[in-house]
Design a protein around this motif. Sequence first.
Motif, PDB file in Angstrom:
ATOM      1  N   ALA A   1     -43.902  22.231  -1.069  1.00  0.00           N
ATOM      2  CA  ALA A   1     -42.952  21.954   0.003  1.00  0.00           C
ATOM      3  C   ALA A   1     -42.754  23.163   0.910  1.00  0.00           C
ATOM      4  O   ALA A   1     -42.613  23.014   2.128  1.00  0.00           O
ATOM      5  N   LEU A   2     -42.768  24.350   0.318  1.00  0.00           N
ATOM      6  CA  LEU A   2     -42.540  25.573   1.091  1.00  0.00           C
ATOM      7  C   LEU A   2     -43.814  26.139   1.715  1.00  0.00           C
ATOM      8  O   LEU A   2     -43.751  26.983   2.594  1.00  0.00           O
ATOM      9  N   GLY A   3     -44.961  25.685   1.221  1.00  0.00           N
ATOM     10  CA  GLY A   3     -46.221  26.189   1.738  1.00  0.00           C
ATOM     11  C   GLY A   3     -46.547  27.594   1.249  1.00  0.00           C
ATOM     12  O   GLY A   3     -47.243  28.351   1.918  1.00  0.00           O
ATOM     13  N   ARG A   4     -46.025  27.949   0.085  1.00  0.00           N
ATOM     14  CA  ARG A   4     -46.324  29.262  -0.509  1.00  0.00           C
ATOM     15  C   ARG A   4     -46.197  29.160  -2.016  1.00  0.00           C
ATOM     16  O   ARG A   4     -45.667  28.197  -2.548  1.00  0.00           O
ATOM     17  N   GLU A   5     -46.686  30.163  -2.710  1.00  0.00           N
ATOM     18  CA  GLU A   5     -46.652  30.131  -4.169  1.00  0.00           C
ATOM     19  C   GLU A   5     -45.227  30.291  -4.693  1.00  0.00           C
ATOM     20  O   GLU A   5     -44.468  31.134  -4.218  1.00  0.00           O
ATOM     21  N   VAL A   6     -44.882  29.442  -5.644  1.00  0.00           N
ATOM     22  CA  VAL A   6     -43.625  29.571  -6.382  1.00  0.00           C
ATOM     23  C   VAL A   6     -44.003  29.542  -7.855  1.00  0.00           C
ATOM     24  O   VAL A   6     -44.751  28.678  -8.292  1.00  0.00           O
TER      25      VAL A   6
ATOM     26  N   SER B   1     -40.776  15.948  -6.742  1.00  0.00           N
ATOM     27  CA  SER B   1     -41.677  16.426  -5.681  1.00  0.00           C
ATOM     28  C   SER B   1     -41.298  15.827  -4.325  1.00  0.00           C
ATOM     29  O   SER B   1     -41.382  16.512  -3.296  1.00  0.00           O
ATOM     30  N   ASP B   2     -40.864  14.564  -4.305  1.00  0.00           N
ATOM     31  CA  ASP B   2     -40.422  13.945  -3.044  1.00  0.00           C
ATOM     32  C   ASP B   2     -39.140  14.603  -2.545  1.00  0.00           C
ATOM     33  O   ASP B   2     -38.975  14.852  -1.349  1.00  0.00           O
TER      34      ASP B   2
ATOM     35  N   ALA C   1     -39.283  21.233   3.099  1.00  0.00           N
ATOM     36  CA  ALA C   1     -40.366  21.298   4.088  1.00  0.00           C
ATOM     37  C   ALA C   1     -39.874  21.894   5.398  1.00  0.00           C
ATOM     38  O   ALA C   1     -40.655  22.528   6.119  1.00  0.00           O
ATOM     39  N   VAL C   2     -38.609  21.731   5.712  1.00  0.00           N
ATOM     40  CA  VAL C   2     -38.077  22.287   6.966  1.00  0.00           C
ATOM     41  C   VAL C   2     -38.047  23.807   6.937  1.00  0.00           C
ATOM     42  O   VAL C   2     -37.964  24.442   7.984  1.00  0.00           O
ATOM     43  N   ALA C   3     -38.124  24.412   5.759  1.00  0.00           N
ATOM     44  CA  ALA C   3     -38.094  25.874   5.640  1.00  0.00           C
ATOM     45  C   ALA C   3     -39.445  26.516   5.955  1.00  0.00           C
ATOM     46  O   ALA C   3     -39.533  27.728   6.033  1.00  0.00           O
TER      47      ALA C   3
END
Length: 121
Positions: free
Chosen positions: A58-63, A110-111, A118-120
């Motif tokens: 959702a963030l587009g980076r590794e968590v 996940s949803d 996703a807005v972040a």
Amino acid sequence: MVDLPLPAERPLQQLGRADLGAFTAKVLFDPSSYIGQRIELASDAPTPLGMAAALGAALGREVRHERLPLGAVTNPDMHAMWAFLNGPGYRVDILSLHGVHPDISWTRYSDWAERVWAVAR
């Protein structure tokens, strides 16, 4: 990083607020169908690894998940909650629950993560 005092593969049953609202409305509109029943609810049961992956997507980076030692939780109420979740935890039969109530959308973690984070990006 997802800091939780749970093993990486331990499912954590969760309930989406919208799902709780939809189920509550269902009971309020037809209470006679639920008299005398105890119905435990859960929308999904992601593991900490699954939560980290969903948040990362959702963030587009590794968590990453990092297990926090239970002893590091010093608040007595929070410690009791995490001890319960590390022990018996919740035991909702999610597949059966969702099968009996297919009219509830039952939000997957996940949803939820995608919708909220996703807005972040």
